[in-house]
Design a protein around this motif. Sequence first.
Motif, PDB file in Angstrom:
ATOM      1  N   ALA A  13       0.747  -1.245  -0.089  1.00 31.78           N
ATOM      2  CA  ALA A  13       0.054   0.117  -0.016  1.00 31.78           C
ATOM      3  C   ALA A  13       1.050   0.972  -0.009  1.00 31.78           C
ATOM      4  O   ALA A  13       1.801   1.365   0.704  1.00 31.78           O
ATOM      5  CB  ALA A  13      -0.906  -0.003   1.299  1.00 31.78           C
ATOM      6  N   ALA A  14       0.691   2.200  -0.879  1.00 34.28           N
ATOM      7  CA  ALA A  14       1.355   3.332  -1.103  1.00 34.28           C
ATOM      8  C   ALA A  14       1.140   4.231   0.195  1.00 34.28           C
ATOM      9  O   ALA A  14       2.050   4.978   0.702  1.00 34.28           O
ATOM     10  CB  ALA A  14       0.960   4.198  -2.298  1.00 34.28           C
ATOM     11  N   ALA A  15      -0.035   3.974   0.963  1.00 33.10           N
ATOM     12  CA  ALA A  15      -0.221   4.816   2.240  1.00 33.10           C
ATOM     13  C   ALA A  15       0.943   4.448   3.171  1.00 33.10           C
ATOM     14  O   ALA A  15       1.124   5.226   4.219  1.00 33.10           O
ATOM     15  CB  ALA A  15      -1.434   4.392   2.674  1.00 33.10           C
ATOM     16  N   ASP A  16       1.612   3.445   3.132  1.00 33.71           N
ATOM     17  CA  ASP A  16       2.700   3.023   4.065  1.00 33.71           C
ATOM     18  C   ASP A  16       3.853   3.641   3.922  1.00 33.71           C
ATOM     19  O   ASP A  16       4.952   3.651   4.634  1.00 33.71           O
ATOM     20  CB  ASP A  16       2.996   1.521   3.977  1.00 33.71           C
ATOM     21  CG  ASP A  16       1.583   0.579   4.293  1.00 33.71           C
ATOM     22  OD1 ASP A  16       1.916  -0.699   4.058  1.00 33.71           O
ATOM     23  OD2 ASP A  16       0.946   1.068   5.057  1.00 33.71           O
ATOM     24  N   LEU A  17       4.084   4.387   2.774  1.00 32.84           N
ATOM     25  CA  LEU A  17       5.310   5.164   2.488  1.00 32.84           C
ATOM     26  C   LEU A  17       5.192   6.601   2.936  1.00 32.84           C
ATOM     27  O   LEU A  17       4.146   7.222   2.974  1.00 32.84           O
ATOM     28  CB  LEU A  17       5.452   5.261   0.813  1.00 32.84           C
ATOM     29  CG  LEU A  17       5.436   3.907   0.240  1.00 32.84           C
ATOM     30  CD1 LEU A  17       5.843   3.856  -1.192  1.00 32.84           C
ATOM     31  CD2 LEU A  17       6.926   3.001   0.697  1.00 32.84           C
ATOM     32  N   ILE A  18       6.419   6.991   3.565  1.00 31.39           N
ATOM     33  CA  ILE A  18       6.603   8.254   3.921  1.00 31.39           C
ATOM     34  C   ILE A  18       7.350   9.000   3.301  1.00 31.39           C
ATOM     35  O   ILE A  18       8.459   8.467   2.857  1.00 31.39           O
ATOM     36  CB  ILE A  18       7.092   8.348   5.553  1.00 31.39           C
ATOM     37  CG1 ILE A  18       6.166   7.494   6.498  1.00 31.39           C
ATOM     38  CG2 ILE A  18       7.362   9.628   6.012  1.00 31.39           C
ATOM     39  CD1 ILE A  18       6.592   7.245   7.905  1.00 31.39           C
ATOM     40  N   LYS A  19       6.648  10.141   2.624  1.00 30.83           N
ATOM     41  CA  LYS A  19       7.401  11.189   1.458  1.00 30.83           C
ATOM     42  C   LYS A  19       7.957  12.304   2.276  1.00 30.83           C
ATOM     43  O   LYS A  19       7.107  13.127   2.724  1.00 30.83           O
ATOM     44  CB  LYS A  19       6.753  11.292   0.508  1.00 30.83           C
ATOM     45  CG  LYS A  19       6.590   9.966  -0.561  1.00 30.83           C
ATOM     46  CD  LYS A  19       5.392  10.290  -1.429  1.00 30.83           C
ATOM     47  CE  LYS A  19       5.912  11.372  -2.300  1.00 30.83           C
ATOM     48  NZ  LYS A  19       5.088  11.597  -3.587  1.00 30.83           N
ATOM     49  N   ILE A  20       9.285  12.778   2.224  1.00 34.05           N
ATOM     50  CA  ILE A  20       9.712  14.290   2.833  1.00 34.05           C
ATOM     51  C   ILE A  20      10.296  14.937   1.621  1.00 34.05           C
ATOM     52  O   ILE A  20      11.192  14.020   0.964  1.00 34.05           O
ATOM     53  CB  ILE A  20      10.936  13.899   3.862  1.00 34.05           C
ATOM     54  CG1 ILE A  20      10.242  13.084   4.947  1.00 34.05           C
ATOM     55  CG2 ILE A  20      11.372  15.109   4.373  1.00 34.05           C
ATOM     56  CD1 ILE A  20      10.419  11.650   5.107  1.00 34.05           C
ATOM     57  N   PRO A  21       9.837  15.980   1.259  1.00 30.79           N
ATOM     58  CA  PRO A  21      10.389  16.863   0.343  1.00 30.79           C
ATOM     59  C   PRO A  21      11.875  17.292   0.452  1.00 30.79           C
ATOM     60  O   PRO A  21      11.919  17.473   1.662  1.00 30.79           O
ATOM     61  CB  PRO A  21       9.387  18.064  -0.033  1.00 30.79           C
ATOM     62  CG  PRO A  21       8.674  18.046   1.235  1.00 30.79           C
ATOM     63  CD  PRO A  21       8.740  16.760   1.892  1.00 30.79           C
ATOM     64  N   SER A  22      12.607  17.506  -0.654  1.00 32.13           N
ATOM     65  CA  SER A  22      13.920  18.062  -0.393  1.00 32.13           C
ATOM     66  C   SER A  22      13.978  19.160  -1.583  1.00 32.13           C
ATOM     67  O   SER A  22      13.553  18.860  -2.720  1.00 32.13           O
ATOM     68  CB  SER A  22      14.947  16.938  -0.560  1.00 32.13           C
ATOM     69  OG  SER A  22      16.399  17.680  -0.684  1.00 32.13           O
ATOM     70  N   GLN A  23      14.528  20.195  -1.184  1.00 38.43           N
ATOM     71  CA  GLN A  23      14.935  21.195  -1.998  1.00 38.43           C
ATOM     72  C   GLN A  23      16.256  21.049  -2.788  1.00 38.43           C
ATOM     73  O   GLN A  23      16.653  21.938  -3.755  1.00 38.43           O
ATOM     74  CB  GLN A  23      14.689  22.738  -1.430  1.00 38.43           C
ATOM     75  CG  GLN A  23      13.432  23.067  -0.795  1.00 38.43           C
ATOM     76  CD  GLN A  23      12.242  22.601  -1.891  1.00 38.43           C
ATOM     77  OE1 GLN A  23      12.220  23.071  -2.736  1.00 38.43           O
ATOM     78  NE2 GLN A  23      11.286  22.192  -1.395  1.00 38.43           N
ATOM     79  N   LYS A  24      17.011  20.057  -2.400  1.00 41.85           N
ATOM     80  CA  LYS A  24      18.160  19.851  -2.881  1.00 41.85           C
ATOM     81  C   LYS A  24      18.078  18.727  -4.308  1.00 41.85           C
ATOM     82  O   LYS A  24      17.001  18.004  -3.904  1.00 41.85           O
ATOM     83  CB  LYS A  24      19.193  19.403  -2.011  1.00 41.85           C
ATOM     84  CG  LYS A  24      19.524  20.488  -0.965  1.00 41.85           C
ATOM     85  CD  LYS A  24      20.460  19.843   0.047  1.00 41.85           C
ATOM     86  CE  LYS A  24      19.691  19.130   1.389  1.00 41.85           C
ATOM     87  NZ  LYS A  24      20.514  18.641   2.439  1.00 41.85           N
ATOM     88  N   PRO A  25      18.861  18.843  -5.068  1.00 42.46           N
ATOM     89  CA  PRO A  25      19.040  17.521  -6.021  1.00 42.46           C
ATOM     90  C   PRO A  25      19.213  16.181  -5.087  1.00 42.46           C
ATOM     91  O   PRO A  25      19.588  16.033  -4.175  1.00 42.46           O
ATOM     92  CB  PRO A  25      20.265  17.903  -6.887  1.00 42.46           C
ATOM     93  CG  PRO A  25      20.803  19.315  -6.689  1.00 42.46           C
ATOM     94  CD  PRO A  25      20.047  19.683  -5.402  1.00 42.46           C
ATOM     95  N   VAL A  26      18.824  15.060  -5.930  1.00 45.84           N
ATOM     96  CA  VAL A  26      19.179  13.912  -5.515  1.00 45.84           C
ATOM     97  C   VAL A  26      20.309  13.520  -4.980  1.00 45.84           C
ATOM     98  O   VAL A  26      20.414  13.050  -3.699  1.00 45.84           O
ATOM     99  CB  VAL A  26      18.763  12.730  -6.605  1.00 45.84           C
ATOM    100  CG1 VAL A  26      18.873  11.414  -6.086  1.00 45.84           C
ATOM    101  CG2 VAL A  26      17.159  12.756  -7.084  1.00 45.84           C
ATOM    102  N   ILE A  27      21.382  13.732  -5.622  1.00 45.89           N
ATOM    103  CA  ILE A  27      22.841  13.395  -5.148  1.00 45.89           C
ATOM    104  C   ILE A  27      23.153  14.262  -3.798  1.00 45.89           C
ATOM    105  O   ILE A  27      23.633  13.531  -2.931  1.00 45.89           O
ATOM    106  CB  ILE A  27      23.820  13.466  -6.311  1.00 45.89           C
ATOM    107  CG1 ILE A  27      25.048  12.822  -5.607  1.00 45.89           C
ATOM    108  CG2 ILE A  27      23.904  15.008  -6.558  1.00 45.89           C
ATOM    109  CD1 ILE A  27      26.169  12.301  -6.702  1.00 45.89           C
ATOM    110  N   GLU A  28      22.604  15.407  -3.907  1.00 47.33           N
ATOM    111  CA  GLU A  28      23.053  16.181  -2.756  1.00 47.33           C
ATOM    112  C   GLU A  28      22.061  15.640  -1.501  1.00 47.33           C
ATOM    113  O   GLU A  28      22.791  15.733  -0.213  1.00 47.33           O
ATOM    114  CB  GLU A  28      22.644  17.827  -2.691  1.00 47.33           C
ATOM    115  CG  GLU A  28      23.996  18.313  -3.666  1.00 47.33           C
ATOM    116  CD  GLU A  28      23.636  19.886  -3.986  1.00 47.33           C
ATOM    117  OE1 GLU A  28      23.037  20.344  -3.192  1.00 47.33           O
ATOM    118  OE2 GLU A  28      24.004  20.364  -5.105  1.00 47.33           O
TER     119      GLU A  28
END
Length: 148
Positions: free
Chosen positions: A19-34
């Motif tokens: 279930a996607a609801a089990d996933l916690i997502k935190i936004p970042s303002q930096k590029p993926v590698i950083e």
Amino acid sequence: MIKSLALAGVIAVMSAIPAAADLIKIPSQKPVIETMDALQAAVEGAGATVFARVDHAAGAQKMDLSLGDAQLLIFGNPKLGTPVMQADLRAGLFLPLKVLAYQDAEGQVWLTYEDPAEMLAGLDVPADAEAVAKMQGALGKLTAAATE
């Protein structure tokens, strides 16, 4: 009878899909590698062990395939993981912990991970186990530090 078998099949397939609801997502303002560099530094600074860092986009590129920026960090701390695995060795299917950094189609970078309590649900690990609560707290702090 056939209807019942079809319904049972649909239920079995649906219960096997995470279930996607089990996933916690935190936004970042930096590029993926950083973002991933910051997460790795936070993990190592907290005394945990980084077991692997997987660059999914680089892997795809080696096969002449295209994939947006996506990296996975696999890490853990035996002080937290061992009590969970002592409760149920099948927890080893989910441990060590994993956090994915990726950029979505709109250009937003995210750190995403599965809530340990949800991840371990269905195993013989008490939902209120101290180690599980510590994993939740650690993941929250580490991902927050990486996205600041």
